[in-house]
Design an enzyme around this catalytic site. Structure first.
Site, PDB file in Angstrom:
ATOM      1  N   SER A   1       0.866  -1.172   0.000  1.00  0.00           N
ATOM      2  CA  SER A   1       0.000   0.000   0.000  1.00  0.00           C
ATOM      3  C   SER A   1       0.906   1.226   0.000  1.00  0.00           C
ATOM      4  O   SER A   1       1.698   1.419   0.923  1.00  0.00           O
ATOM      5  CB  SER A   1      -0.879  -0.029   1.246  1.00  0.00           C
ATOM      6  OG  SER A   1      -1.617   1.169   1.350  1.00  0.00           O
TER       7      SER A   1
ATOM      8  N   LYS B   1      -1.122  -0.961  -4.387  1.00  0.00           N
ATOM      9  CA  LYS B   1      -2.321  -0.159  -4.085  1.00  0.00           C
ATOM     10  C   LYS B   1      -1.887   1.274  -3.840  1.00  0.00           C
ATOM     11  O   LYS B   1      -0.969   1.525  -3.054  1.00  0.00           O
ATOM     12  CB  LYS B   1      -3.003  -0.776  -2.865  1.00  0.00           C
ATOM     13  CG  LYS B   1      -3.893   0.131  -2.056  1.00  0.00           C
ATOM     14  CD  LYS B   1      -4.643  -0.696  -1.014  1.00  0.00           C
ATOM     15  CE  LYS B   1      -4.734   0.024   0.318  1.00  0.00           C
ATOM     16  NZ  LYS B   1      -5.412  -0.776   1.350  1.00  0.00           N
TER      17      LYS B   1
ATOM     18  N   LYS C   1      -2.814   5.018  -2.509  1.00  0.00           N
ATOM     19  CA  LYS C   1      -3.743   5.849  -1.759  1.00  0.00           C
ATOM     20  C   LYS C   1      -4.090   7.056  -2.625  1.00  0.00           C
ATOM     21  O   LYS C   1      -3.188   7.632  -3.258  1.00  0.00           O
ATOM     22  CB  LYS C   1      -3.082   6.319  -0.458  1.00  0.00           C
ATOM     23  CG  LYS C   1      -2.844   5.194   0.533  1.00  0.00           C
ATOM     24  CD  LYS C   1      -4.158   4.708   1.107  1.00  0.00           C
ATOM     25  CE  LYS C   1      -3.940   3.736   2.245  1.00  0.00           C
ATOM     26  NZ  LYS C   1      -5.218   3.276   2.817  1.00  0.00           N
TER      27      LYS C   1
ATOM     28  N   ASP D   1      -7.099   3.166  -3.063  1.00  0.00           N
ATOM     29  CA  ASP D   1      -7.831   3.209  -1.791  1.00  0.00           C
ATOM     30  C   ASP D   1      -8.060   4.674  -1.422  1.00  0.00           C
ATOM     31  O   ASP D   1      -7.104   5.428  -1.225  1.00  0.00           O
ATOM     32  CB  ASP D   1      -7.018   2.502  -0.698  1.00  0.00           C
ATOM     33  CG  ASP D   1      -7.773   2.398   0.631  1.00  0.00           C
ATOM     34  OD1 ASP D   1      -8.902   2.907   0.724  1.00  0.00           O
ATOM     35  OD2 ASP D   1      -7.209   1.787   1.568  1.00  0.00           O
TER      36      ASP D   1
ATOM     37  N   GLU E   1     -11.035   0.859  -3.491  1.00  0.00           N
ATOM     38  CA  GLU E   1     -11.335   0.544  -2.089  1.00  0.00           C
ATOM     39  C   GLU E   1     -11.957   1.751  -1.388  1.00  0.00           C
ATOM     40  O   GLU E   1     -11.429   2.865  -1.465  1.00  0.00           O
ATOM     41  CB  GLU E   1     -10.029   0.118  -1.402  1.00  0.00           C
ATOM     42  CG  GLU E   1     -10.179  -0.362   0.027  1.00  0.00           C
ATOM     43  CD  GLU E   1      -8.827  -0.852   0.591  1.00  0.00           C
ATOM     44  OE1 GLU E   1      -7.925  -1.198  -0.199  1.00  0.00           O
ATOM     45  OE2 GLU E   1      -8.692  -0.869   1.825  1.00  0.00           O
TER      46      GLU E   1
ATOM     47  N   ASP F   1     -13.828  -1.502   2.997  1.00  0.00           N
ATOM     48  CA  ASP F   1     -12.922  -1.670   4.136  1.00  0.00           C
ATOM     49  C   ASP F   1     -13.655  -1.098   5.364  1.00  0.00           C
ATOM     50  O   ASP F   1     -14.357  -1.839   6.076  1.00  0.00           O
ATOM     51  CB  ASP F   1     -11.605  -0.937   3.819  1.00  0.00           C
ATOM     52  CG  ASP F   1     -10.603  -0.912   4.960  1.00  0.00           C
ATOM     53  OD1 ASP F   1     -10.916  -1.394   6.051  1.00  0.00           O
ATOM     54  OD2 ASP F   1      -9.463  -0.391   4.771  1.00  0.00           O
TER      55      ASP F   1
ATOM     56  N   LYS G   1      -9.948  -6.856   7.850  1.00  0.00           N
ATOM     57  CA  LYS G   1      -8.962  -6.524   8.878  1.00  0.00           C
ATOM     58  C   LYS G   1      -9.539  -7.078  10.161  1.00  0.00           C
ATOM     59  O   LYS G   1     -10.618  -6.652  10.596  1.00  0.00           O
ATOM     60  CB  LYS G   1      -8.799  -5.006   9.011  1.00  0.00           C
ATOM     61  CG  LYS G   1      -8.126  -4.340   7.822  1.00  0.00           C
ATOM     62  CD  LYS G   1      -8.078  -2.841   7.996  1.00  0.00           C
ATOM     63  CE  LYS G   1      -7.360  -2.203   6.803  1.00  0.00           C
ATOM     64  NZ  LYS G   1      -7.644  -0.754   6.718  1.00  0.00           N
TER      65      LYS G   1
ATOM     66  N   GLY H   1      -4.275  -4.295   6.120  1.00  0.00           N
ATOM     67  CA  GLY H   1      -3.184  -4.061   7.065  1.00  0.00           C
ATOM     68  C   GLY H   1      -3.371  -2.737   7.770  1.00  0.00           C
ATOM     69  O   GLY H   1      -4.068  -1.844   7.277  1.00  0.00           O
TER      70      GLY H   1
HETATM   71  O1  SMG Z   1      -0.351  -2.198   6.731  1.00  0.00           O
HETATM   72  O2  SMG Z   1       0.631  -1.854   4.845  1.00  0.00           O
HETATM   73  C1  SMG Z   1      -0.192  -1.574   5.693  1.00  0.00           C
HETATM   74  C2  SMG Z   1      -1.090  -0.391   5.430  1.00  0.00           C
HETATM   75  C3  SMG Z   1      -2.229  -0.783   4.578  1.00  0.00           C
HETATM   76  O3  SMG Z   1      -3.273   0.979   3.402  1.00  0.00           O
HETATM   77  C4  SMG Z   1      -3.236   0.324   4.404  1.00  0.00           C
HETATM   78  N1  SMG Z   1      -4.090   0.526   5.407  1.00  0.00           N
HETATM   79  O4  SMG Z   1      -7.295   1.843   4.635  1.00  0.00           O
HETATM   80  O5  SMG Z   1      -6.415   0.001   4.097  1.00  0.00           O
HETATM   81  C5  SMG Z   1      -6.336   1.081   4.661  1.00  0.00           C
HETATM   82  C6  SMG Z   1      -5.083   1.550   5.351  1.00  0.00           C
HETATM   83  C7  SMG Z   1      -5.324   2.075   6.703  1.00  0.00           C
HETATM   84  C8  SMG Z   1      -4.093   2.469   7.398  1.00  0.00           C
HETATM   85  S1  SMG Z   1      -4.357   3.713   8.511  1.00  0.00           S
HETATM   86  C9  SMG Z   1      -2.945   3.737   9.455  1.00  0.00           C
HETATM   87 MG    MG Z   2      -8.381   0.687   3.170  1.00  0.00          MG
END
Ligand code: SMG
Ligand code: MG
Length: 369
Positions: A136, A162, A164, A189, A214, A239, A263, A291
């Protein structure tokens, strides 16, 4: 059956190698609660996925600490001899707070499995020894920096990238990455940053052969996601909006998503996460493991979950080196083929190193009956 003799709550801080920017903020350090449960037979570990601020969800470290200390742990002590399966019922008097509950349930389950010398992966019903890793990528300061990061991750072997996104830093960024890497599995995402008024952005994203989009809309919404899904070609993955097996069933029935990010912390722990998996699998909906920038404790937990049969897409299960110079546990390593081994030792199959725990602890409190 075993009873809980003590629970240790520990706030730890681990610097991140690279700041992680999402549509709701930037993290430079991983700060979270680690729960250690001591039972008559063993001890177990659980990592709470809440962070310092109520941004991804309404839960946050200081709130989770109080919920654990003042409500969940006293219920654990009062319950006497119990099994992990009974904890969801024991905690029903506490509404919400799935991340705090997850940390307690997972730690207890880890102790239960260590005492029985069974692995978490085996207990959950895993059918894989290795899982495919995705990465991510946070919102970068510039498109050039994003391209440089993605090039590096692709070269390391990650099976899915992925990105952001947030309003204004979306279509152009995705176009640049897609043109540099025409064949990779690519997703985005939004962390709930858009509304239905932004449908033009999603129509534009439809042109990049994305694996999924996402959580584009509000973090509690299902109905508007269903409307959006009906208007775009790309699969929506939820999510934030999925907080229970019932949410997953509702989302699938409404057509709010065609993929689910699981998650365990967001849904109240490993046993609830398995139920979300079962709901999705019965409906033919693919799932993958999300994650929360976990330390090695949460990472071990996620790897076991990601080994279940319905997890058919690469997860946000990156190796320790993606996040930290020095993890709390022995580091988790990804092979050049982009896969990581599922721990097979007793319980979660990983234990925090005592020197690392000591170095990273910000606060610790031991609770006894
Ligand atoms: O653990 O590699 C990881 C991060 C994965 O993008 C990730 N998580 O919305 O999916 C999500 C985000 C939330 C992280 S907020 C700290
Ligand atoms: Mg997410």
């Amino acid at each position: 059956m075993t009873s809980v003799r003590a629970v240790e709550l520990r706030l730890f801080g681990l610097p991140l190698l690279r700041p992680f920017r999402t549509s709701f903020g930037t993290d430079t350090e991983k700060v979270a609660i680690l729960v250690r449960v001591v039972t008559d037979d063993a001890e177990g570990w659980g990592e709470c996925v809440a962070g310092p601020e109520p941004d991804f969800s309404e839960e946050f470290n200081e709130g989770a600490w109080r919920i654990l200390r003042d409500f969940l742990v006293p219920k654990l002590f009062a319950a006497g001899d119990v099994t992990a399966d009974e904890l969801a019922r024991i905690f029903t008097g506490v509404r919400g707070h799935p991340m705090a509950k997850a940390a307690a349930v997972d730690a207890f389950l880890d102790a239960e499995l260590r005492a029985a010398d069974r692995s978490l992966a085996g207990h959950l019903g895993a059918d894989k020894d290795r899982v495919a890793c995705g990465v991510s990528v946070g919102i970068a300061a510039s498109t050039d920096q994003l391209l440089e990061q993605v090039d590096g991750y692709v070269a390391e072997g990650y099976r899915r990238v992925k990105l952001k996104i947030e309003p204004g830093l979306d279509v152009e960024r995705v176009a640049a990455v897609r043109s540099a890497h025409p064949d990779i599995l690519l997703s985005v995402d939004a962390n709930a940053a858009y509304t239905l008024d932004d449908v033009a952005v999603f129509h534009a994203l439809d042109g990049f052969d994305l694996l999924m989009i996402e959580q584009p809309l509000h973090h509690e919404d299902l109905v508007e996601h269903a409307k959006l899904q009906a208007r775009i070609r790309t699969d929506i993955c939820l999510d934030e909006s999925i907080r229970s097996p019932a949410d997953a069933a509702a989302a699938i029935e409404l057509g709010a998503c065609r993929i689910v990010n699981i998650k365990q912390g967001r849904v109240g722990g490993l046993l609830e996460a398995k139920r979300v998996h079962d709901v999705a699998r019965a409906a033919g909906v693919p799932v993958w493991c999300g994650g929360m920038l976990e330390s090695g404790v949460g990472r071990a937990t996620n790897l076991a979950l990601a080994a279940l049969p319905g997890f058919v897409l690469p997860g946000d299960t990156s190796p320790s080196s993606r996040y930290f110079a020095d993890d709390l546990t022995e580091p988790f390593v990804m092979e050049p083929d982009g896969t990581m081994a599922v721990p097979r030792g007793p319980g979660i199959g990983a234990t925090p190193r005592s020197d690392r725990l000591q170095a990273c602890t910000l606060r610790v409190e031991t609770l006894e009956p």
